[in-house]
Motif scaffolding. Structure first.
Motif, PDB file in Angstrom:
ATOM      1  N   ALA A  47      27.260   9.280  30.784  1.00 26.50           N
ATOM      2  CA  ALA A  47      26.056   9.890  29.454  1.00 26.50           C
ATOM      3  C   ALA A  47      26.769   8.743  27.655  1.00 26.50           C
ATOM      4  CB  ALA A  47      26.131  11.447  29.076  1.00 26.50           C
ATOM      5  N   TRP A  76      24.413  15.967  25.365  1.00 29.08           N
ATOM      6  CA  TRP A  76      23.993  15.254  26.467  1.00 29.08           C
ATOM      7  C   TRP A  76      24.971  15.388  27.607  1.00 29.08           C
ATOM      8  CZ3 TRP A  76      22.776   9.719  28.772  1.00 29.08           C
ATOM      9  CH2 TRP A  76      21.379  10.144  29.816  1.00 29.08           C
ATOM     10  N   PRO A  78      23.915  14.874  31.834  1.00 20.36           N
ATOM     11  CA  PRO A  78      22.831  14.879  32.674  1.00 20.36           C
ATOM     12  C   PRO A  78      23.084  15.038  34.081  1.00 20.36           C
ATOM     13  CG  PRO A  78      24.438  12.659  31.746  1.00 20.36           C
ATOM     14  CD  PRO A  78      24.821  13.987  30.976  1.00 20.36           C
ATOM     15  N   SER A  80      21.516  13.981  36.722  1.00 22.11           N
ATOM     16  CA  SER A  80      22.086  12.932  37.755  1.00 22.11           C
ATOM     17  C   SER A  80      22.052  11.695  36.742  1.00 22.11           C
ATOM     18  CB  SER A  80      20.353  13.069  38.736  1.00 22.11           C
ATOM     19  OG  SER A  80      19.900  11.785  37.245  1.00 22.11           O
ATOM     20  N   LYS A  81      22.554  10.762  37.917  1.00 21.97           N
ATOM     21  CA  LYS A  81      22.572   9.250  38.098  1.00 21.97           C
ATOM     22  C   LYS A  81      21.726   8.746  37.447  1.00 21.97           C
ATOM     23  CE  LYS A  81      24.026   5.394  40.153  1.00 21.97           C
ATOM     24  NZ  LYS A  81      24.303   4.749  41.622  1.00 21.97           N
ATOM     25  N   ALA A  82      20.398   8.987  38.570  1.00 27.13           N
ATOM     26  CA  ALA A  82      19.179   8.257  37.709  1.00 27.13           C
ATOM     27  C   ALA A  82      18.977   8.861  35.910  1.00 27.13           C
ATOM     28  CB  ALA A  82      18.561   8.893  38.825  1.00 27.13           C
ATOM     29  N   GLU A  83      19.085  10.420  35.513  1.00 24.46           N
ATOM     30  CA  GLU A  83      18.442   9.993  34.264  1.00 24.46           C
ATOM     31  C   GLU A  83      19.697   9.409  33.652  1.00 24.46           C
ATOM     32  OE1 GLU A  83      19.541  14.514  31.510  1.00 24.46           O
ATOM     33  OE2 GLU A  83      19.518  14.672  33.938  1.00 24.46           O
ATOM     34  N   LYS A  86      17.807   5.979  33.366  1.00 24.22           N
ATOM     35  CA  LYS A  86      16.302   5.725  32.560  1.00 24.22           C
ATOM     36  C   LYS A  86      17.505   5.878  31.390  1.00 24.22           C
ATOM     37  CE  LYS A  86      12.373   8.114  32.298  1.00 24.22           C
ATOM     38  NZ  LYS A  86      11.078   9.633  32.659  1.00 24.22           N
ATOM     39  N   LYS A  87      17.682   6.938  30.768  1.00 28.88           N
ATOM     40  CA  LYS A  87      18.039   6.731  29.228  1.00 28.88           C
ATOM     41  C   LYS A  87      18.736   4.718  28.788  1.00 28.88           C
ATOM     42  CE  LYS A  87      19.973   8.989  25.279  1.00 28.88           C
ATOM     43  NZ  LYS A  87      19.197   8.980  24.538  1.00 28.88           N
TER      44      LYS A  87
END
Length: 166
Positions: A47, A76, A78, A80-83, A86-87
């Motif tokens: 993150a 922060w 997160p 998941s890896k996807a989160e 996405k950021k």
């Protein structure tokens, strides 16, 4: 040499390398794992890599500074890896657009980060961008590579092939 024109592709190259490192995080990785009790968790470190590459870039390029509120700051973490991806994608896309449109004269403007009555960062926008959006994120990207290596994940090359790429 036009520093501004050189910085645009450099930033893009480093973001592409960072994308590869974030993509290398295994989908099933335990984001709460730590290499050492003094280290950030894998999720927090990833993150932080995403934040320093993107959000720090946006703030450095578009604001005159930040007033950091330590009393209410929550890192922060997160889920998941996807989160994380996405950021990273959203923030770095925005930072690249701002960088492309930035008036080169703005590089000399002062940029300051304070926390209460303490000044944490005080320098030209260029020095802050170079140090905190580029160098700082590259430093933590290397830590992420170390952690991924420890977990047995193949590491992508950053400036040429890695040992995992033959």
């Amino acid at each position: 040499m036009d520093m501004h024109e050189e910085l645009i592709p450099e930033y893009a190259r480093e973001l592409a390398s960072t994308q590869k490192m974030l993509d290398a995080i295994p989908a099933d990785a335990d984001l709460n794992w730590k290499a050492n009790p003094k280290c950030m968790t894998l999720g927090r470190l990833a993150a932080h890599v995403a934040e320093t590459a993107g959000e720090w870039g946006v703030n450095t390029l578009s604001k005159d500074g930040l007033k950091f509120d330590m009393a209410n700051y929550k890192p922060w973490n997160p889920a998941s890896k996807a989160e994380i991806l996405k950021k990273f994608d959203a923030d770095t896309s925005q930072a690249k657009q701002i960088l492309a449109r930035l008036d080169p004269a703005k590089w000399n403007d002062n940029w300051k980060m304070t926390a209460g009555d303490q000044t944490w960062i005080d320098g030209s926008r260029y020095v802050v961008f170079r140090t905190w959006a580029l160098n700082h994120h590259i430093h933590h990207r290397a830590q992420l590579g170390r952690d991924l290596r420890t977990l047995g994940a193949p590491i992508p090359g950053m400036y040429g092939p890695s040992a995992d790429q033959g």
